[in-house]
Motif scaffolding. Structure first.
Motif, PDB file in Angstrom:
ATOM      1  N   ALA A 414      -8.089 -33.445 -12.394  1.00  0.00           N
ATOM      2  CA  ALA A 414      -8.507 -33.599 -10.760  1.00  0.00           C
ATOM      3  C   ALA A 414      -7.089 -34.465 -10.042  1.00  0.00           C
ATOM      4  CB  ALA A 414      -9.702 -34.067 -10.398  1.00  0.00           C
ATOM      5  N   GLY A 415      -6.963 -35.653 -10.637  1.00  0.00           N
ATOM      6  CA  GLY A 415      -5.795 -36.390 -10.340  1.00  0.00           C
ATOM      7  C   GLY A 415      -4.734 -35.847 -10.560  1.00  0.00           C
ATOM      8  N   ILE A 416      -4.346 -35.131 -11.679  1.00  0.00           N
ATOM      9  CA  ILE A 416      -3.063 -34.601 -11.676  1.00  0.00           C
ATOM     10  C   ILE A 416      -2.750 -33.453 -10.580  1.00  0.00           C
ATOM     11  CG2 ILE A 416      -1.689 -32.996 -13.366  1.00  0.00           C
ATOM     12  CD1 ILE A 416      -2.808 -34.726 -15.439  1.00  0.00           C
ATOM     13  N   ILE A 417      -3.838 -32.721 -10.495  1.00  0.00           N
ATOM     14  CA  ILE A 417      -3.589 -31.229  -9.580  1.00  0.00           C
ATOM     15  C   ILE A 417      -3.587 -31.897  -8.146  1.00  0.00           C
ATOM     16  CG2 ILE A 417      -4.897 -29.493  -8.772  1.00  0.00           C
ATOM     17  CD1 ILE A 417      -5.479 -28.640 -11.406  1.00  0.00           C
ATOM     18  N   LEU A 418      -4.282 -33.053  -7.843  1.00  0.00           N
ATOM     19  CA  LEU A 418      -4.332 -33.582  -6.549  1.00  0.00           C
ATOM     20  C   LEU A 418      -2.975 -34.157  -6.249  1.00  0.00           C
ATOM     21  CD1 LEU A 418      -5.639 -34.574  -3.962  1.00  0.00           C
ATOM     22  CD2 LEU A 418      -6.614 -36.696  -5.240  1.00  0.00           C
ATOM     23  N   GLY A 419      -2.351 -35.009  -7.318  1.00  0.00           N
ATOM     24  CA  GLY A 419      -1.037 -35.404  -7.044  1.00  0.00           C
ATOM     25  C   GLY A 419      -0.018 -34.476  -7.119  1.00  0.00           C
ATOM     26  N   GLY A 420      -0.103 -33.370  -7.694  1.00  0.00           N
ATOM     27  CA  GLY A 420       0.933 -32.433  -7.976  1.00  0.00           C
ATOM     28  C   GLY A 420       1.109 -32.168  -9.286  1.00  0.00           C
ATOM     29  N   LEU A 421       0.939 -31.034  -9.967  1.00  0.00           N
ATOM     30  CA  LEU A 421       1.003 -30.597 -11.290  1.00  0.00           C
ATOM     31  C   LEU A 421       2.517 -31.055 -11.712  1.00  0.00           C
ATOM     32  CD1 LEU A 421      -0.915 -29.742 -13.304  1.00  0.00           C
ATOM     33  CD2 LEU A 421      -0.045 -27.246 -12.875  1.00  0.00           C
ATOM     34  N   GLY A 422       2.812 -31.725 -12.751  1.00  0.00           N
ATOM     35  CA  GLY A 422       3.971 -31.930 -13.069  1.00  0.00           C
ATOM     36  C   GLY A 422       4.696 -32.955 -12.760  1.00  0.00           C
ATOM     37  N   ALA A 427       0.355 -37.821 -10.516  1.00  0.00           N
ATOM     38  CA  ALA A 427      -0.732 -38.009 -11.443  1.00  0.00           C
ATOM     39  C   ALA A 427      -1.200 -39.402 -11.288  1.00  0.00           C
ATOM     40  CB  ALA A 427      -0.338 -37.756 -12.995  1.00  0.00           C
ATOM     41  N   MET A 428      -0.322 -40.289 -10.969  1.00  0.00           N
ATOM     42  CA  MET A 428      -0.764 -41.787 -10.773  1.00  0.00           C
ATOM     43  C   MET A 428      -1.628 -41.898  -9.345  1.00  0.00           C
ATOM     44  SD  MET A 428       2.495 -44.175 -11.745  1.00  0.00           S
ATOM     45  CE  MET A 428       3.219 -43.852 -13.381  1.00  0.00           C
ATOM     46  N   ILE A 469      -0.274 -33.595  -3.698  1.00  0.00           N
ATOM     47  CA  ILE A 469       0.441 -34.430  -2.658  1.00  0.00           C
ATOM     48  C   ILE A 469       1.777 -34.580  -2.858  1.00  0.00           C
ATOM     49  CG2 ILE A 469       0.276 -36.584  -1.674  1.00  0.00           C
ATOM     50  CD1 ILE A 469      -2.512 -37.071  -2.900  1.00  0.00           C
ATOM     51  N   LEU A 470       2.411 -34.823  -3.921  1.00  0.00           N
ATOM     52  CA  LEU A 470       3.827 -34.793  -4.032  1.00  0.00           C
ATOM     53  C   LEU A 470       4.265 -33.691  -4.798  1.00  0.00           C
ATOM     54  CD1 LEU A 470       3.834 -38.428  -5.649  1.00  0.00           C
ATOM     55  CD2 LEU A 470       4.044 -38.002  -3.383  1.00  0.00           C
ATOM     56  N   GLY A 471       3.706 -32.603  -4.922  1.00  0.00           N
ATOM     57  CA  GLY A 471       4.040 -31.386  -5.694  1.00  0.00           C
ATOM     58  C   GLY A 471       5.006 -30.725  -4.736  1.00  0.00           C
TER      59      GLY A 471
END
Lengths: 477, 334, 354
Positions: A414-422, A427-428, A469-471
């Protein structure tokens, strides 16, 4: 060359850092017995019992480190105030009742050691009442009218400690208004602290997962088991019968998990990549690996949750509206330090830059002379070390169990996808948001649903902003 | 060691209600993964909504069985749409993560005290509170009434023994499995099936040839989800006292093992897979229990760990299933 | 590690260098594919050699005697964005930005019906991105475009394909675990059996299926693939896949077919056969847009050439106009000189699948 060495040494330094702090934690409550830890805490709780509600797990430590009870309980230890000679006597024969929505769930009477424990059917919000009439005449509640603790939140799988601060007869205070608006603020702040702590733990484990995904495109479903393994190994070395110094136990755990992670890359993933195995194929293999590791751990560790002795019954520290246990602070400080360390590593060191280059464009990275295999191996080792550290902190703030990492895994996703995969930084950030959402959901919803809400964030993100978010938006297709 | 007993119980389990239910759910998953290439890691979510759809309708609202089954199908369709809309336009791995997460979300919700009046919470579908003031009904009441077998009686077929109640679930579920397989056969030989397979192979190519890929994926997700939902219905017919812990994510992983064992993208693959899986699973269980008496939790753990190893070995060495053809297998490695 | 920290590490900053090196990698890939195709010893049947003779002959002919397509363009001025007498595809102000980088910024581009129009330009010039945009595989930052007089801006890829504008991909997308025939039959549009309920009733689609199969067989024969009819597409060589993809695209019955580097990775013998097919399609009235790097191929078969550089159209014209155009030589050959040591070039931003 020196830089590379530094980068490899870094995870070990992290381990040492956290180990030192972990040791500090053990010192913070010199005698790890809950009985002696109570008096200071009692004062804090006496003013505002809402801390209890707010903080889900850190003070939820079961009274005895060996309590292997599966399922949720509410428990506590009743001790008389410090008498002559500085000793405290347990109070026996006091009746305590747990109820929910006016319905009685169960009751218990404190034993010879002053301990009582009441199992509850599932996680949720309960009300605990101490029958004042059963107290001996020599003691009374510190605050009159505080015989009922309302809104006690039991987390899924945890034992919740209910505290009834007792003082000598005649030393108590009346139930003065207190609380009110400031109580609400304190409540929200303490939820923030718990949420931040939880989010940082998720972040630490998710960064490794994200780096592995970035460099190999593999969704490593077995990452949760690396987290579990970190906690379990530290537990095995750090508690009886071995009971090695906690610092050493932590360092050993981090090294062991990092080594295993590297070994898996070396002996499993790399050969599979060389064969040209598809990503779906490798994803499914990682699921098989996860089943194997998780159940292997269960075989050795057992199906029960266990507490680190080093983390039981912490003293609550209070500054104005802020309050936290030393373990909260240590976790937060250590995680932030490590995450900043990872960011510096990615930004400054040759190894970190190689990792980012690889994640950005594999062909290009390879063409420009980066040793792809070595960088990927480094990513696995660092990812494993971070997972282990996260697992130990997670174990210290809640409990150690064979499926703790698996439960964390979906929150990492959830965190990784929310932050942008990759994106490692994504992720943080995403993980911290997930941790906060999980905790704040308990303000309105039952606590057993906190992970469900956190995972719902994932679904909502996919609907609204799939790149996170950042992806960056994927090019075409 | 009682080899005869171990084998006869393994054979019984191979054909038993659980194997049939898993086979049915795996037919749905095979449509998703084997034919369409959708990474559905939340098939258990469809089983859950099917299971609770029928169970709650009967136990809480007292609806007749037929209507309750329709409710179960309807909620499966709704779940498929809810899952598909956000994820089917994205890369496959998003669907994988979203499906497994939604499975867990549903399980947590069904389990929570919040929904206890509706689902029985952790007490499950046989929670007496579900019936409210009305008479308490078991979720499978209407189903058992139709049974031509005597529930408590043991029926013997050579070395195999089945309880009448189990036998009824088996007969109905295997019949559903056969129906589902016939449906798959009809669909897959048609141009519709051809488009699905092209989506599995390369969705951009399918799109460049004028195929509405999203729509086909959605149709696949819905149909496979409904089949999973029906498996859930039969699950509740088999275990009326359904509790949330019966819907752990592991079930989906077992279904994957089954689909891959039998060969993804084959009509009878899931059936063969389910037969083998349950034989091995049951055999391991009895064998390990005999070996280490009194260590139940450990036997369970070792058994699942072995499933994990099987899944890994299959994916490494025989990704096209144990019966997979060589030529296709070579192409599989992408 | 020859390239140091700063360049590879801070990738976004070094985008320009990245595309160049990415191209290098892609080129290496292409070369490998050629080599492997050669290794496989692709059958060069005699008819193919004969076909080659014919093609070369035809090429010489076009030099003297203008084809109808070339004649239609005779009076058109060779300048960027020029209006054509009967355009099938018109793009207006189409742009696509990735972050700060403008990949495509086309003011006006028209493609004359019934011609072979080639898009050329150095790597990263935006040809493939433009392809992706107009075929609906990517979303533009701004702009409109129309096909056959119909505005198709923002229309999804499958609808555009159904209208008769079909594309192929730089990296072939043969459906590996389906037979060549299945690949072909998939291409037919408006199949009754592709609807869910009718698919269960065989009689409702059986007749149509027969017709489609007959057409597929005919095209397979035409593209010299009849002998592979029932083989999995995954067992075909790279060149055969290119042929299959082109044949499959023809199953859609397109008025316009967009070929993204149809010759990349195809062995030289097969190249000639492919060229023959392309010209034959044009002569039957299909419009063809082509992204290609081999200048000899382009000069020999194109009726019109559009040159891209840095996302914009810098020149347009007949092969002779382009040959002598200074802007093209500067932009294109300048870049070529830099790449000359790297062997044949490929394009890094192509392939919608990336």
């Amino acid at each position: 060359m020196r830089r590379r060495l530094l980068a490899i040494v870094m995870p070990i330094m992290f381990a040492t850092l956290i180990a030192l702090c972990g040791g500090g934690a053990a010192f913070a409550s010199p005698a790890a017995s809950p009985a002696t830890a109570h008096p200071d805490g009692a004062a804090a709780f006496g003013q505002s019992s809402s801390h209890l509600v707010a903080d889900g797990s850190s003070d939820a430590a079961a009274p005895s480190s060996s309590s292997g009870a599966q399922g949720e309980t509410i428990s506590g230890t009743l001790m008389a105030p410090i008498g002559e000679g500085g000793t405290r006597e347990p109070i026996e024969g006091v009746t305590i009742t747990v109820s929910q929505d006016g319905k009685e769930i169960g009751s218990a009477t404190s034993g010879k050691d002053g301990k009582w424990q009441i199992p509850v059917p599932h996680a949720g919000t309960y009300q605990v009442t101490l029958d004042v009439k059963t107290l001996p005449n020599t003691v009374q509640l510190q605050t009159a009218g505080k015989e009922t603790l309302k809104g006690l939140v039991v987390q899924p799988g945890f034992s919740k400690v209910a505290l009834f601060p007792l003082v000598k007869q005649g030393q108590g205070t009346g139930a003065t208004g207190g609380g009110g608006g400031s109580g609400q603020l304190e409540y929200l702040i303490s939820i923030f602290i718990t949420g931040l702590r939880f989010g940082l733990i998720i972040a630490m484990t998710a960064v490794g997962l994200s780096l592995i995904f970035g460099t190999t495109r593999l969704i490593n479903f077995a990452h949760g088991e690396l987290v579990t393994l970190g906690a379990v190994v530290a537990f095995a070395f750090g508690t009886s019968p071995l009971q090695w110094p906690f610092v050493i136990a932590i360092v050993l755990a981090v090294i062991a998990v990092a080594a295993l992670s590297g070994l898996l890359e070396f002996a499993l993933w790399r050969p599979l990549r060389k064969r040209g195995s598809g990503l779906i194929q490798m994803f499914i293999i990682s699921i098989g690996l996860s089943l194997l590791l998780r159940n292997g751990i269960q075989f050795f560790f057992g199906p029960d949750r266990q507490q680190f002795q080093q983390a039981t019954a912490q003293t609550q520290l209070t500054w104005g509206p802020f309050s936290a246990t030393p373990m909260d602070l240590i976790t937060i400080v250590v995680s932030i330090a490590i995450l900043v360390g990872v960011a510096v590593m990615l930004q400054r060191t040759r190894m970190g830059k190689a990792m980012r280059a690889l994640a950005d464009n594999r062909d290009l990275a390879e063409a420009s002379g980066i040793n792809v295999d070595r960088v990927i191996l480094q990513v696995w080792v660092i990812g494993g070390a971070l997972a282990a550290v996260g697992g130990i902190l997670f174990g210290l703030t809640s409990a150690v169990s064979f499926d703790m990492g698996f439960r964390l895994l979906l929150l990492m996703f959830a965190g990784i996808i929310l932050g942008g995969l990759g994106s490692a930084y994504g992720a943080m950030l995403g993980s911290i948001v997930v941790g906060l959402v999980a905790q704040y959901s308990t303000v309105w919803f039952p606590p057993e649903l906190q992970n469900a809400w956190a995972m719902l964030v994932l679904v909502v993100v996919l609907l609204v902003r799939p790149q996170g978010i950042l992806g960056r938006l994927q090019r075409a297709g | 060691m009682d080899w005869g007993g171990i084998f006869s119980s393994a054979l019984s389990d191979m054909l038993g209600p659980s194997a049939a239910i898993y086979a049915l759910a795996a037919v749905g998953l095979n449509l998703h993964f084997g034919y369409t290439g959708l990474l559905n890691f939340g098939q258990v979510a469809f089983m859950l909504v099917g299971s609770y759809g029928v169970g709650v309708s009967v136990a809480k609202y007292g609806l007749p069985l037929s209507v309750s089954v329709l409710v179960a199908i309807l909620v499966s369709v709704v779940l498929a749409l809810l899952l598909g809309v956000p994820t089917l336009r994205l890369r496959g791995d998003y669907l994988a993560i979203a499906t497994i997460a939604v499975g867990e979300i549903l399980r947590l919700f069904v389990n929570s005290s919040y929904f206890e009046p509706l689902t029985g919470g952790s007490l499950g579908l046989t929670d007496p509170a579900l019936a409210g003031s009305g008479p308490q009904r078991l979720p499978n009441q209407g189903f058992t009434e139709l049974s031509p077998f005597v529930g408590g009686k043991t029926y013997d077929f050579g070395p195999l023994h089945f309880l009448g109640s189990d036998l009824w679930v088996m007969v109905v579920t295997w019949a559903l499995v056969i129906l589902a397989c016939v449906l798959m056969f009809l669909l897959m030989r048609s141009p519709w099936g051809r488009v699905l397979r092209s989506v599995r192979e390369d969705e951009l190519a399918a799109r460049s040839l004028g195929k509405n890929v999203f729509s086909f994926k959605m149709q696949s997700l819905v149909l496979g989800g409904v089949i999973g939902g029906l498996a859930g219905v039969m699950y509740t017919m088999n275990i009326p006292g359904q509790v949330p812990t019966n819907f752990m994510p592991e079930i989906t992983f077992y279904l994957w093992v089954i689909v891959i064992l039998g060969g993804a993208g084959r009509i009878v693959g899931p059936v063969i897979g389910a037969l083998i899986f349950w034989f091995v699973f049951s055999f391991l269980g009895s064998f390990l229990t005999d070996l280490f008496p009194g260590a139940n939790a450990n036997v369970g753990a070792v058994r699942i760990a072995v499933v994990g190893v099987i899944l890994m070995l299959l994916m490494v060495f025989r990704p096209a299933g144990i019966l997979g053809n060589k030529e296709e297998m070579r192409l599989e490695v992408r | 590690m020859k390239s140091d920290d700063d360049e590879t590490g801070d990738a976004p900053a070094g985008f320009a260098s990245m595309t160049a090196e990415g191209a290098h990698a892609a080129a290496a890939e292409g070369a490998d594919a050629v080599a492997s195709a050669m290794d496989e010893g692709e059958a060069i049947d005699p008819s193919l050699a004969a076909g080659r003779e014919k093609v070369l002959h035809a090429q010489q002919e076009t030099a003297h005697e203008l084809s109808p397509a070339a004649r239609a363009l005779a009076g058109v001025t060779a300048e960027p964005g020029v209006h054509k007498p009967d355009p099938i595809l018109v793009a207006d102000q189409v742009s696509r930005r990735f972050g700060g980088l403008t990949a495509v910024d086309v003011h006006r581009l028209e493609v004359q019906r019934g011609t072979i129009t080639a898009l050329i330009g150095p790597n990263g010039a935006g040809k493939s991105t433009f392809f992706n945009l107009v075929s609906g595989f990517d979303k533009p930052t701004s702009g409109t475009w129309s096909f056959n007089g119909r505005d198709i801006t923002g229309m999804s890829a499958y609808r555009i394909a159904r209208l008769g504008m079909v594309r192929t991909f730089q990296l072939t997308k043969a459906l590996t675990r389906m037979t060549a025939l299945e690949n072909m039959m998939l291409g037919a549009t408006a199949q009754r059996g592709e609807r869910f309920l009718p698919s269960l009733l065989r009689p409702s689609w059986k007749g149509q299926e027969k017709t489609i199969e007959a057409r597929a067989d005919e095209l397979l024969r035409r593209f010299n693939l009849a002998h592979m009819r029932d083989d999995f597409a995954g067992t075909m060589s790279g060149g055969q896949r290119k042929l299959l993809e082109m044949a499959r695209a023809m199953m859609v019955d397109p008025a316009l077919i967009m070929l993204d580097e149809p010759m990349a990775g195809v062995n030289p013998a097969l190249t000639q056969s492919l060229l023959g097919h392309i010209q034959a399609l044009r002569d039957e009235g299909t419009t063809i847009i082509l992204v290609e790097h081999d200048m000899d191929v382009i000069m020999s078969i194109s009726d019109w050439i559009i040159c891209f550089a840095e996302g914009a159209v810098i020149a347009e014209g007949r092969p002779d106009d382009i040959r002598s155009n200074h802007a093209v030589i500067d932009a294109y050959l300048g870049a070529r000189r830099a790449l000359a040591t790297d062997g044949p070039d490929g394009e890094s931003d192509g392939g919608a699948g990336r």
